[in-house]
Design a protein around this motif. Structure first.
Motif, PDB file in Angstrom:
ATOM      1  N   ASN A  89      29.563  12.054  27.640  1.00  0.00           N
ATOM      2  CA  ASN A  89      29.732  12.973  28.762  1.00  0.00           C
ATOM      3  C   ASN A  89      28.435  13.045  29.563  1.00  0.00           C
ATOM      4  O   ASN A  89      27.383  13.395  29.024  1.00  0.00           O
ATOM      5  N   ARG A  90      28.509  12.758  30.858  1.00  0.00           N
ATOM      6  CA  ARG A  90      27.327  12.793  31.715  1.00  0.00           C
ATOM      7  C   ARG A  90      26.684  14.175  31.752  1.00  0.00           C
ATOM      8  O   ARG A  90      25.464  14.314  31.894  1.00  0.00           O
ATOM      9  N   ASN A  91      27.493  15.225  31.587  1.00  0.00           N
ATOM     10  CA  ASN A  91      26.964  16.587  31.679  1.00  0.00           C
ATOM     11  C   ASN A  91      25.921  16.890  30.603  1.00  0.00           C
ATOM     12  O   ASN A  91      25.118  17.813  30.760  1.00  0.00           O
ATOM     13  N   ARG A  92      25.953  16.119  29.532  1.00  0.00           N
ATOM     14  CA  ARG A  92      24.950  16.273  28.465  1.00  0.00           C
ATOM     15  C   ARG A  92      23.537  16.082  29.010  1.00  0.00           C
ATOM     16  O   ARG A  92      22.582  16.658  28.493  1.00  0.00           O
ATOM     17  N   PHE A  93      23.388  15.296  30.066  1.00  0.00           N
ATOM     18  CA  PHE A  93      22.073  14.957  30.602  1.00  0.00           C
ATOM     19  C   PHE A  93      21.737  15.701  31.895  1.00  0.00           C
ATOM     20  O   PHE A  93      20.691  15.477  32.492  1.00  0.00           O
TER      21      PHE A  93
END
Length: 268
Positions: A89-93
């Motif tokens: 998940n991109r939101n992790r970063f």
């Protein structure tokens, strides 16, 4: 030096825990440069971004060979590279992170390689920087050597500055300037540098002490601390940030005592 804020255009790779406790990511910035980014939700917490940012500024103030760095944002426009795992998940970063430009063609420091380093003369200054920021994590993996025609030492990765990634005021005593703790923790790599031919004599330490004190001034520290992103200050706490400022200033002002401690540890 620290550049203007950037945006991450593409996330190319996630490094695993073996490549660093913060599990950083390799990214492409909006200016097409490749960089290693440490993001707010990394396993060690946002405080390591402050550690890196402050130490990066200090390293550049005193002319050490270390990557250019800055602040970069992962947002809804950031894309994932074609080889990126589909289940990540991109939101992790997402959020405001710390980046340092990627240095290609490097190997971890070794005695054989260090003998060819063209900037081995920076050793005493690296040692004193570690003392100033209480960096007990100076090992072969964060002292890289480029493998081009002019091999150079690059001082990287200061997540563990100030004694621990998750330091607090109680960890940073203004009265610990004569403690040999940092020297002893980093002694294997320091001894390797000295064996390679680096000068860490009392006279050399005195030269570097004067140089550092002329460049890491109270005015310079005020400017650096004023540029820390608000998101980081709110997370770490204004009281902690203020104490960190005073801790660094105290260490710089007492470098003569720190140099005397090093000389005593070395028996010179």
């Amino acid at each position: 030096m620290c550049r203007e804020h950037r945006t991450v255009s593409t996330i190319l790779k996630v490094y695993d825990i073996e490549a660093g406790c913060t599990c950083p990511i390799l990214v492409k910035l909006d200016n097409e440069c490749r960089a290693v980014l440490k993001y707010p939700r990394n396993p060690q917490g946002l405080i390591v971004l402050v550690n890196e940012y402050i130490t990066g500024h200090l390293a550049h103030l005193i002319g050490l060979t270390s990557p250019d760095f800055g602040i970069a944002v992962v947002d809804e426009n950031t894309t994932l590279g074609p080889d990126f795992p589909s289940d990540v998940n991109r939101n992790r970063f997402s959020g405001v992170g710390f980046y340092s430009l990627y240095v290609p063609k490097t190997v971890p420091a070794s005695l054989r390689a260090l003998k060819y380093a063209t900037n081995l003369g920076e050793t005493a200054r690296i040692i004193l920087l570690d003392q100033i920021v209480k960096n007990c994590d100076r090992h072969e993996g964060n002292l890289l050597l480029t493998t081009n025609s002019e091999p150079m030492i690059w001082a990287i990765d200061h997540s563990h500055a100030f004694g621990d990634p998750e330091w607090s005021i109680s960890d940073l005593s203004l009265n610990d300037i004569e403690s040999p703790y940092v020297w002893r923790e980093n002694m294997p790599v320091y001894n390797m540098l000295i064996s390679a031919g680096a000068s860490v004599t009392p006279a050399q330490l005195e030269i570097e002490r004067n140089f550092i004190q002329a460049h890491i001034t109270e005015e310079a520290l005020i400017h650096i601390f004023a540029t820390i992103p608000t998101e980081w200050v709110n997370e770490v706490g204004t009281e902690n940030i203020s104490h960190l400022h005073q801790y660094i200033l105290n260490r710089v002002q007492n470098l003569e005592s720190i140099c005397n401690m090093i000389n005593q540890e070395r028996g010179v």
